[in-house]
Design a protein around this motif. Structure first.
Motif, PDB file in Angstrom:
ATOM      1  N   PRO A  33       0.817  -1.226   0.000  1.00  0.00           N
ATOM      2  CA  PRO A  33       0.000   0.000   0.000  1.00  0.00           C
ATOM      3  C   PRO A  33       0.845   1.268   0.000  1.00  0.00           C
ATOM      4  O   PRO A  33       0.495   2.240  -0.691  1.00  0.00           O
ATOM      5  N   ASN A  34       1.947   1.269   0.738  1.00  0.00           N
ATOM      6  CA  ASN A  34       2.792   2.466   0.754  1.00  0.00           C
ATOM      7  C   ASN A  34       3.416   2.727  -0.611  1.00  0.00           C
ATOM      8  O   ASN A  34       3.543   3.879  -1.048  1.00  0.00           O
ATOM      9  N   GLU A  35       3.810   1.649  -1.302  1.00  0.00           N
ATOM     10  CA  GLU A  35       4.362   1.820  -2.649  1.00  0.00           C
ATOM     11  C   GLU A  35       3.282   2.320  -3.610  1.00  0.00           C
ATOM     12  O   GLU A  35       3.567   3.141  -4.493  1.00  0.00           O
ATOM     13  N   ARG A  36       2.097   1.855  -3.426  1.00  0.00           N
ATOM     14  CA  ARG A  36       0.987   2.307  -4.277  1.00  0.00           C
ATOM     15  C   ARG A  36       0.747   3.810  -4.102  1.00  0.00           C
ATOM     16  O   ARG A  36       0.587   4.551  -5.078  1.00  0.00           O
ATOM     17  N   ILE A  37       0.731   4.263  -2.845  1.00  0.00           N
ATOM     18  CA  ILE A  37       0.494   5.691  -2.587  1.00  0.00           C
ATOM     19  C   ILE A  37       1.672   6.522  -3.099  1.00  0.00           C
ATOM     20  O   ILE A  37       1.467   7.573  -3.739  1.00  0.00           O
ATOM     21  N   ALA A  38       2.898   6.068  -2.839  1.00  0.00           N
ATOM     22  CA  ALA A  38       4.064   6.820  -3.295  1.00  0.00           C
ATOM     23  C   ALA A  38       4.090   6.910  -4.818  1.00  0.00           C
ATOM     24  O   ALA A  38       4.449   7.954  -5.386  1.00  0.00           O
ATOM     25  N   GLY A  39       3.700   5.826  -5.498  1.00  0.00           N
ATOM     26  CA  GLY A  39       3.655   5.868  -6.956  1.00  0.00           C
ATOM     27  C   GLY A  39       2.610   6.845  -7.461  1.00  0.00           C
ATOM     28  O   GLY A  39       2.849   7.593  -8.415  1.00  0.00           O
ATOM     29  N   ALA A  40       1.449   6.865  -6.807  1.00  0.00           N
ATOM     30  CA  ALA A  40       0.415   7.821  -7.202  1.00  0.00           C
ATOM     31  C   ALA A  40       0.856   9.251  -6.951  1.00  0.00           C
ATOM     32  O   ALA A  40       0.562  10.162  -7.731  1.00  0.00           O
ATOM     33  N   PHE A 212     -21.061  16.714   0.781  1.00  0.00           N
ATOM     34  CA  PHE A 212     -20.166  15.683   1.301  1.00  0.00           C
ATOM     35  C   PHE A 212     -20.350  14.429   0.467  1.00  0.00           C
ATOM     36  O   PHE A 212     -21.350  14.271  -0.252  1.00  0.00           O
ATOM     37  N   GLY A 213     -19.389  13.536   0.557  1.00  0.00           N
ATOM     38  CA  GLY A 213     -19.479  12.286  -0.180  1.00  0.00           C
ATOM     39  C   GLY A 213     -18.301  11.393   0.118  1.00  0.00           C
ATOM     40  O   GLY A 213     -17.255  11.854   0.595  1.00  0.00           O
ATOM     41  N   PHE A 214     -18.473  10.095  -0.183  1.00  0.00           N
ATOM     42  CA  PHE A 214     -17.447   9.106   0.102  1.00  0.00           C
ATOM     43  C   PHE A 214     -17.256   8.241  -1.135  1.00  0.00           C
ATOM     44  O   PHE A 214     -18.162   8.083  -1.960  1.00  0.00           O
ATOM     45  N   ALA A 215     -16.047   7.665  -1.242  1.00  0.00           N
ATOM     46  CA  ALA A 215     -15.753   6.849  -2.426  1.00  0.00           C
ATOM     47  C   ALA A 215     -14.549   5.970  -2.148  1.00  0.00           C
ATOM     48  O   ALA A 215     -13.725   6.276  -1.276  1.00  0.00           O
ATOM     49  N   PRO A 216     -14.401   4.872  -2.898  1.00  0.00           N
ATOM     50  CA  PRO A 216     -13.158   4.105  -2.821  1.00  0.00           C
ATOM     51  C   PRO A 216     -11.995   4.934  -3.356  1.00  0.00           C
ATOM     52  O   PRO A 216     -12.175   5.859  -4.151  1.00  0.00           O
ATOM     53  N   GLY A 217     -10.793   4.591  -2.905  1.00  0.00           N
ATOM     54  CA  GLY A 217      -9.600   5.297  -3.352  1.00  0.00           C
ATOM     55  C   GLY A 217      -9.019   6.177  -2.254  1.00  0.00           C
ATOM     56  O   GLY A 217      -9.584   6.300  -1.167  1.00  0.00           O
ATOM     57  N   ASP A 218      -7.877   6.794  -2.560  1.00  0.00           N
ATOM     58  CA  ASP A 218      -7.220   7.635  -1.555  1.00  0.00           C
ATOM     59  C   ASP A 218      -7.579   9.110  -1.714  1.00  0.00           C
ATOM     60  O   ASP A 218      -6.942   9.980  -1.129  1.00  0.00           O
ATOM     61  N   MET A 219      -8.580   9.398  -2.530  1.00  0.00           N
ATOM     62  CA  MET A 219      -9.149  10.739  -2.725  1.00  0.00           C
ATOM     63  C   MET A 219      -8.305  11.630  -3.636  1.00  0.00           C
ATOM     64  O   MET A 219      -8.561  12.832  -3.720  1.00  0.00           O
ATOM     65  N   HIS A 220      -7.350  11.083  -4.341  1.00  0.00           N
ATOM     66  CA  HIS A 220      -6.577  11.953  -5.234  1.00  0.00           C
ATOM     67  C   HIS A 220      -7.391  12.352  -6.465  1.00  0.00           C
ATOM     68  O   HIS A 220      -7.193  13.440  -7.014  1.00  0.00           O
ATOM     69  N   GLN A 221      -8.335  11.497  -6.886  1.00  0.00           N
ATOM     70  CA  GLN A 221      -9.134  11.854  -8.061  1.00  0.00           C
ATOM     71  C   GLN A 221     -10.041  13.055  -7.809  1.00  0.00           C
ATOM     72  O   GLN A 221     -10.072  13.993  -8.621  1.00  0.00           O
ATOM     73  N   PRO A 222     -10.794  13.098  -6.689  1.00  0.00           N
ATOM     74  CA  PRO A 222     -11.566  14.321  -6.426  1.00  0.00           C
ATOM     75  C   PRO A 222     -10.677  15.560  -6.294  1.00  0.00           C
ATOM     76  O   PRO A 222     -11.071  16.650  -6.736  1.00  0.00           O
ATOM     77  N   LEU A 223      -9.502  15.396  -5.731  1.00  0.00           N
ATOM     78  CA  LEU A 223      -8.612  16.547  -5.556  1.00  0.00           C
ATOM     79  C   LEU A 223      -8.028  17.023  -6.880  1.00  0.00           C
ATOM     80  O   LEU A 223      -7.689  18.203  -7.023  1.00  0.00           O
ATOM     81  N   GLU A 224      -7.898  16.147  -7.833  1.00  0.00           N
ATOM     82  CA  GLU A 224      -7.386  16.534  -9.139  1.00  0.00           C
ATOM     83  C   GLU A 224      -8.492  17.136 -10.021  1.00  0.00           C
ATOM     84  O   GLU A 224      -8.234  18.032 -10.834  1.00  0.00           O
ATOM     85  N   SER A 225      -9.727  16.662  -9.828  1.00  0.00           N
ATOM     86  CA  SER A 225     -10.802  17.055 -10.761  1.00  0.00           C
ATOM     87  C   SER A 225     -11.802  18.043 -10.184  1.00  0.00           C
ATOM     88  O   SER A 225     -12.634  18.581 -10.906  1.00  0.00           O
ATOM     89  N   HIS A 226     -11.711  18.298  -8.878  1.00  0.00           N
ATOM     90  CA  HIS A 226     -12.688  19.148  -8.194  1.00  0.00           C
ATOM     91  C   HIS A 226     -14.092  18.563  -8.312  1.00  0.00           C
ATOM     92  O   HIS A 226     -15.100  19.279  -8.296  1.00  0.00           O
ATOM     93  N   ALA A 227     -14.162  17.237  -8.423  1.00  0.00           N
ATOM     94  CA  ALA A 227     -15.451  16.540  -8.509  1.00  0.00           C
ATOM     95  C   ALA A 227     -15.668  15.786  -7.212  1.00  0.00           C
ATOM     96  O   ALA A 227     -15.095  14.712  -6.990  1.00  0.00           O
TER      97      ALA A 227
END
Length: 641
Positions: A33-40, A212-227
């Motif tokens: 998991p740490n490698e996954r986050i660091a890669g993202a 407000f809202g919840f989703a799978p993932g580490d939340m980088h997609q909402p932070l990149e897209s403002h969605a």
């Protein structure tokens, strides 16, 4: 891998092919998991992830009630980790569809009133300002407040996002006794009044979020897209879930709005009472109570210093506050997270400070608790944690315990408590005498030119000697002060016979230690006090501990003592040289690489200063004068006490 190729001939040829891909597959392993986050983080836009995921140093501070068991930590960028090993809450601000992250702003950190352990982080950006302030109201609950300000001369609309992410504030390279980095969120759900993480109530927005809202993932997609995600709950077996709480506000020029969050520091926390003012009254009341508590805890001893030393006074009070915040029942751990173990050398110095600053009860509790782990041979273990005592032999431990008990007794004259531990004191002194006897064998008169004669045996208590046990003066300085305090304890107990015998042992050890310094200096041809007999290494902090324990200049060879700290001052004065700054910066980068240990070498500055035995022109008189003042002041203070 063997392949057969068919052809026009009846004989089928066989070829053995070495395929790199097959080799890679053979040695492939699952991504952590740490490698996954660091890669993202490497592929994401700057600011989407905490700077620590890119290998940058990231500092943090503790948030806790005095003596509480539960500790939150707040990063220097404003991310909050409420529970050890758990999720984090990261703030972001959106202005006209553009994201402002911690990396984009000029950041500063402060404490309430300059010394209380109520930290704030402020972002200063041309489009928005943000202040994050947090404090622990109890061992169960903390409050986090987010003040958003419009710095512009015209009205504008801003949006605050608080993002719950499956990541700790604790960086991945701080792995001692911990598994830092990833913090699995397998289930998250909530509404405008409450959020539950992994089945437990986690936080309560005291002003309902607009979205407000919840989703799978580490939340980088909402932070990149403002969605912003829209689901009311999310699940993920791999632990990668998160959520966003958002508040939209239109602010007049230089106007601000503050939003408050109540955060659970552990499971089983009840919901807060209903509030019609967005929690402002609840937070103000809790903050006033916390400030009053800390003022009482930190104000038991008057500190009288000149006005120009106000920063020193504030530092003293803040250090005391952090000691009390990190305290766990009778235990005195060195810090939260990685340092939740109780080391006797750290605990002895902490207990000494507590006794001197009006918290003798905490020092007494620690000493009574730690004494119970004394080994059968009389030694005190180097540290104790949830697993029990660490069996690693570190010879500073026994002297450290005697020093701490003696300091407590000098401050309190608590003879009854000393008598309750008297059998342990006798065994501890016997242990020091037994250790010394090992190096009083005649062979030590010639080995190492006699420099180790009469000292404690080799050990690794000093971290610099972890690879090779040596005769460390660090051990001997603790032992010397331990024997001095043992004499005082015997006198307090009324045991004149042992006081006389231990005085003789103390005096003999002091003579041997002084002779050892002289012999080691001659052995290595050095002008300064070495850190160990074998290495002849320059280690002024290992020498300075002797003064912290109550030593005096007469305890060391005078020319070498002044040469040690004159050189240290020269090295400090050179810290702003470009070459030294580069060395520090490079070492910092190496140290913060995940799962990699690196030594901090100060370039050639360390080597050159060792080669140069003669002080630089104009430095020696200044250094000597400063050294005299630095030594005289603490000694005068202790004499007065």
């Amino acid at each position: 891998m063997r392949f057969e190729s068919g052809g026009p001939t009846p004989n089928r040829s066989k070829y053995l092919l070495a395929i790199p891909l097959a080799c890679a597959a053979a040695f492939a392993r699952a991504e952590t998991p740490n490698e996954r986050i660091a890669g993202a983080a490497r592929s994401a836009s700057p600011g989407t992830y905490a700077r620590s995921w890119s290998g940058e140093a990231l500092y943090w501070t503790v948030v806790a009630a005095p003596g509480g068991k539960r500790k939150a930590i707040l990063s220097e960028d404003g991310a909050l980790e409420p529970i050890k090993g758990g999720y984090s809450i990261e703030p972001f601000v959106w202005v006209d569809g553009r994201r402002v992250a911690a990396r984009d702003a000029r950041r500063s950190q402060t404490l309430d009133a300059g010394d209380l352990p109520i930290p704030s982080v402020t972002w200063d950006h041309p489009a928005a300002r943000l202040r994050v302030r947090t404090f622990a109201a109890s061992d169960d609950v903390a409050f986090a407040s987010y003040r958003v300000e419009n710095p512009r001369e015209q009205e504008q609309t801003l949006e605050l996002w608080l993002v719950l992410r499956p990541m700790q504030v604790l960086p991945t390279w701080q792995f001692l006794n911990r598994s830092p980095g990833f913090a699995p969120i397998r289930e998250i759900r909530g509404d405008t009044a409450r959020v539950r993480v992994n089945g437990a109530d986690a936080l309560w927005p005291l002003a309902p979020p607009d979205r407000f809202g919840f989703a799978p993932g580490d939340m980088h997609q909402p932070l990149e897209s403002h969605a912003l995600p829209s689901a009311r709950e999310a699940h993920a077996d791999d632990g990668f879930c998160g959520g966003v709480l958002a508040w939209r506000m239109t602010l007049a020029p230089h106007a601000a709005r503050e939003l408050h969050m109540r955060v659970a520091l552990g499971p089983g926390v009840a919901a807060p009472p209903a509030s019609e003012d967005g929690g402002a009254g609840l937070v103000a009341k809790a903050l006033a109570e916390v400030v009053a508590t800390w003022r009482e805890q930190l104000g038991r001893v008057e500190i009288a210093l000149p006005s120009k030393a106000a920063d020193v006074e504030r530092t003293l009070r803040t250090a005391l506050a952090h000691v009390l915040a990190n305290r766990d029942g009778p235990r005195l751990p060195s810090g939260p997270r990685n340092y939740e173990r109780s080391w006797i050398r750290d605990g002895a110095l902490i207990a000494s400070a507590l006794a001197e600053f009006g918290h003798a009860d905490a020092a007494r509790d620690f000493l009574a608790w730690y004494a119970g782990f004394q080994l059968a041979n009389g030694a005190l273990p180097c540290c104790v944690d949830a697993r029990g005592a660490d069996p690693t032999p570190e010879h500073d431990s026994t002297g450290a315990f005697l020093f701490a008990l003696g300091t407590y007794a000098r401050q309190t004259r608590d003879a009854a408590f000393v008598r309750s531990l008297w059998p342990r004191v006798r065994r501890a002194v016997a242990r020091l005498e037994q250790l010394r006897s090992e190096s009083r064998d005649p062979r030590w008169r010639t080995e190492l030119d006699g420099a180790a004669f009469g000292l404690l045996p080799e050990s690794i208590s000093h971290e610099g000697y972890a690879k090779k046990a040596v005769h460390s003066y660090w051990d001997d300085l603790f032992a010397r002060q331990g024997l001095r305090e043992a004499v005082f304890l015997a006198e307090l107990d009324g045991d004149a016979e042992r006081a006389r015998a231990w005085s003789e042992s103390r005096d003999a050890f002091e003579r041997d230690l002084l002779a050892s310094y002289t012999a080691a200096i001659k052995l290595h041809g050095i002008p300064f006090l070495p850190g160990s007999v074998e290495f002849g290494d320059f280690d002024p902090t290992a020498t300075a501990v002797g003064f912290e324990l109550g030593g005096e200049p007469r305890d060391f060879p005078d020319p070498a003592l002044h040469a040690t700290f004159a050189r240290y001052l020269r090295e400090v004065a050179r810290r702003d040289e470009p070459r030294v700054l580069r060395a520090i910066r490079d070492a910092d980068r190496q140290r913060t690489r995940p799962h990699r240990r690196a030594r901090c070498r100060m370039g050639r500055a360390r080597v050159e200063s060792r080669r140069t035995a003669t002080p630089q022109p104009g430095m020696e008189p200044v250094a000597r004068d400063r050294l005299d003042r630095c030594i005289a002041r603490p000694m005068a203070r202790r004499s007065a006490a």
